[in-house]
Design an enzyme around this catalytic site. Structure first.
Site, mmCIF file in Angstrom:
data_model
loop_
_atom_site.group_PDB
_atom_site.id
_atom_site.type_symbol
_atom_site.label_atom_id
_atom_site.label_comp_id
_atom_site.label_asym_id
_atom_site.label_seq_id
_atom_site.Cartn_x
_atom_site.Cartn_y
_atom_site.Cartn_z
ATOM 1 N N ASN A 84 7.505 4.888 -4.683
ATOM 2 C CA ASN A 84 7.819 3.998 -5.802
ATOM 3 C C ASN A 84 7.450 4.690 -7.114
ATOM 4 O O ASN A 84 7.030 5.852 -7.117
ATOM 5 C CB ASN A 84 7.089 2.659 -5.652
ATOM 6 C CG ASN A 84 5.598 2.852 -5.471
ATOM 7 O OD1 ASN A 84 4.910 3.317 -6.356
ATOM 8 N ND2 ASN A 84 5.091 2.495 -4.282
ATOM 9 N N ASP A 93 5.728 -1.334 1.206
ATOM 10 C CA ASP A 93 5.752 -2.478 2.122
ATOM 11 C C ASP A 93 6.319 -2.101 3.489
ATOM 12 O O ASP A 93 6.007 -2.742 4.494
ATOM 13 C CB ASP A 93 6.598 -3.604 1.529
ATOM 14 C CG ASP A 93 5.973 -4.193 0.267
ATOM 15 O OD1 ASP A 93 4.738 -4.313 0.223
ATOM 16 O OD2 ASP A 93 6.729 -4.503 -0.678
ATOM 17 N N LYS A 141 13.775 18.631 9.424
ATOM 18 C CA LYS A 141 14.698 18.063 8.440
ATOM 19 C C LYS A 141 15.927 17.468 9.123
ATOM 20 O O LYS A 141 16.587 18.125 9.932
ATOM 21 C CB LYS A 141 15.135 19.144 7.454
ATOM 22 C CG LYS A 141 16.103 18.632 6.389
ATOM 23 C CD LYS A 141 16.535 19.745 5.446
ATOM 24 C CE LYS A 141 17.576 19.227 4.462
ATOM 25 N NZ LYS A 141 18.037 20.296 3.548
ATOM 26 N N PHE A 197 -3.278 -6.648 -7.518
ATOM 27 C CA PHE A 197 -2.272 -6.525 -8.568
ATOM 28 C C PHE A 197 -0.940 -7.041 -8.051
ATOM 29 O O PHE A 197 -0.617 -6.869 -6.868
ATOM 30 C CB PHE A 197 -2.124 -5.068 -9.017
ATOM 31 C CG PHE A 197 -3.093 -4.655 -10.092
ATOM 32 C CD1 PHE A 197 -2.651 -4.374 -11.368
ATOM 33 C CD2 PHE A 197 -4.447 -4.565 -9.817
ATOM 34 C CE1 PHE A 197 -3.538 -4.000 -12.364
ATOM 35 C CE2 PHE A 197 -5.351 -4.188 -10.805
ATOM 36 C CZ PHE A 197 -4.893 -3.909 -12.084
ATOM 37 N N LYS A 244 0.356 -14.900 -4.174
ATOM 38 C CA LYS A 244 -0.305 -13.709 -3.614
ATOM 39 C C LYS A 244 -1.818 -13.867 -3.629
ATOM 40 O O LYS A 244 -2.512 -13.480 -2.681
ATOM 41 C CB LYS A 244 0.115 -12.477 -4.415
ATOM 42 C CG LYS A 244 -0.354 -11.151 -3.833
ATOM 43 C CD LYS A 244 0.272 -9.984 -4.586
ATOM 44 C CE LYS A 244 -0.084 -8.642 -3.958
ATOM 45 N NZ LYS A 244 0.570 -7.515 -4.660
ATOM 46 N N LYS A 301 -3.695 -13.815 0.044
ATOM 47 C CA LYS A 301 -4.487 -12.617 0.335
ATOM 48 C C LYS A 301 -5.964 -12.788 -0.014
ATOM 49 O O LYS A 301 -6.734 -11.836 0.037
ATOM 50 C CB LYS A 301 -3.864 -11.417 -0.373
ATOM 51 C CG LYS A 301 -2.377 -11.270 0.055
ATOM 52 C CD LYS A 301 -1.749 -9.969 -0.320
ATOM 53 C CE LYS A 301 -0.298 -9.933 0.187
ATOM 54 N NZ LYS A 301 0.370 -8.669 -0.056
#
Length: 407
Positions: A214, A283, A293, A327, A341, A345
């Protein structure tokens, strides 16, 4: 918090210069030693005598008007300042600051000072939104200059929009909070605490040359780790892929995948006091990782993904004495997702931001966040440097940890 602080107040030429009188008065009443520098244009709106009477100090406007032969005035002011505040700050002065121009007393002093700088912009809404002005403000923010966002409403020019200088009372509150946080850092609010910070983005391998990741730069987590160390904590930093090297002098461990990060956190989980999960953890990961490869075959390829370990959720299930901060980087419905969240959590605090907002999100030096606890919004922080946000966030956590029951 302002008693005995030396504040250099720069006043530039806009109609909002009239607010500088109230601002100067309020800072002086709070115990600050205020020294005013005016631009030539500012004197078209308000007199030196007004600000001299309110500050009880001589007002400067001419670089060459040296009143004491034993000192150079702009250097003396630059060195003496605990804070330099530009209010109002015109587009012209912001441009000078961004490009290092020094053609008057104020801009020269700004180049000479090593003190923190705050800027309260004030201008027409279209000027404020002009790409050149936005770019100049971005340059200053990346250098650590603190922006006090202008308000919205009816402007002197007749337009309605953003560009009105923030009210003096609010500016004073921002300055007080800044010095309060600096004092908290000095007082060692986290002294004796062990703090674990995760940062950056995880990498989930598809094959030896490809992976899923990300846009996380690691900057927010790095800022938190540095702020925790400044507050006296023993800090351990666990980071994935980042845009820069981790802060020097902080014990750190580089990891790659979500599982790697989870195992690294678990090694410190039982004996830590605070965990700040600022990392952007993937995730999902490929169900199978090819050992060599993968070659191109056909027009399409199907990649099966499976869930990664939810580190924050696992910590929330097993926490005992630990204080847990998560976060939530979102693109819409930020508050709703963040609150959900937090509950799911079992976090003590959740820090939410809209990564699509200008000045926030991945890769930037600034951020815009909301902090929630089980009761709702704790604090909303406007655009500010990630270092400032880190200090404020850890101050909130430390106050709660050091309260009743150690939380």
């Amino acid at each position: 918090m302002l008693n005995g602080k030396t504040i250099v107040l720069g006043v530039t030429g806009g109609i909002a210069a009239y607010k500088a009188a109230s601002l100067c008065s309020k800072l002086t009443q709070k115990g600050a030693d205020v020294h005013v520098i005016m631009t030539a244009s500012a004197k078209e709106f308000i007199t030196e005598l007004t600000l001299q009477s309110l500050s009880k100090n001589a007002v400067f406007s001419d670089t060459f008007d040296e009143r004491d032969p034993s000192v150079v005035s702009h250097i003396r002011l630059a060195d003496a300042a605990d804070l330099v505040l530009i209010a109002p700050a015109t587009a012209n002065m912001i441009g000078k600051m961004a490009h290092g121009l020094a053609d008057d007393m104020l801009s020269t002093t700004l180049l000479a000072t090593t003190a923190p700088i705050m800027v309260a912009p004030a201008m027409n809404v279209h000027m404020y939104e002009h790409p050149a002005v936005r770019e100049n403000m971005g340059i200053l923010e990346r250098r650590g200059v603190m922006m006090i966002e202008p308000g919205e409403g009816l402007l002197a020019c007749g337009y309605v929009g953003k560009g009105r200088m923030e009210e003096p009372e609010s500016i004073v509150a921002v300055i007080e909070n800044y010095f309060a946080e600096k004092e908290q850092v000095k007082s060692g609010l986290l002294k004796g605490r062990k703090v674990v910070v995760t940062s950056g983005g995880t990498i989930e391998r598809i094959d030896p040359v490809r992976y899923i990741t990300n846009d996380s730069s690691g900057k927010m987590g790095f800022a938190i780790a540095k702020a925790a160390r400044e507050m006296g904590a023993e800090v351990y930093l666990i980071h994935g892929h980042t845009d820069a090297a981790p802060p020097a002098g902080i014990a750190s461990e580089a990891v790659q995948s979500a599982d790697d990060m989870y195992q690294a956190v678990l090694k410190h989980w039982q004996d830590c006091d605070l965990v700040v999960k600022a990392a952007a953890v993937a995730d999902y990961r490929p169900a199978k990782t090819a050992s060599s490869k993968m070659k191109k075959k056909g027009d399409t390829m199907t990649l099966e993904l499976v869930k990664t370990v939810d580190i924050l959720e696992q910590l929330g299930k097993t926490k005992a004495h630990q204080f847990l901060i998560g976060f939530a980087a979102e693109t819409h419905d930020v508050e709703a997702y963040a609150k959900d969240k937090l509950v799911r959590k079992n976090c003590d605090l959740i820090v939410a931001n809209d990564v699509t907002a200008e000045g926030a999100g991945f890769g930037t030096d600034t951020n815009i966040v909301q902090v929630f606890d089980a009761k709702g919004l704790v604090e909303q922080m406007p655009v500010m440097s990630k270092e400032e946000i880190a200090r404020r966030l850890l101050s909130i956590a430390a106050e709660r940890m050091n309260g009743a029951g150690g939380r």
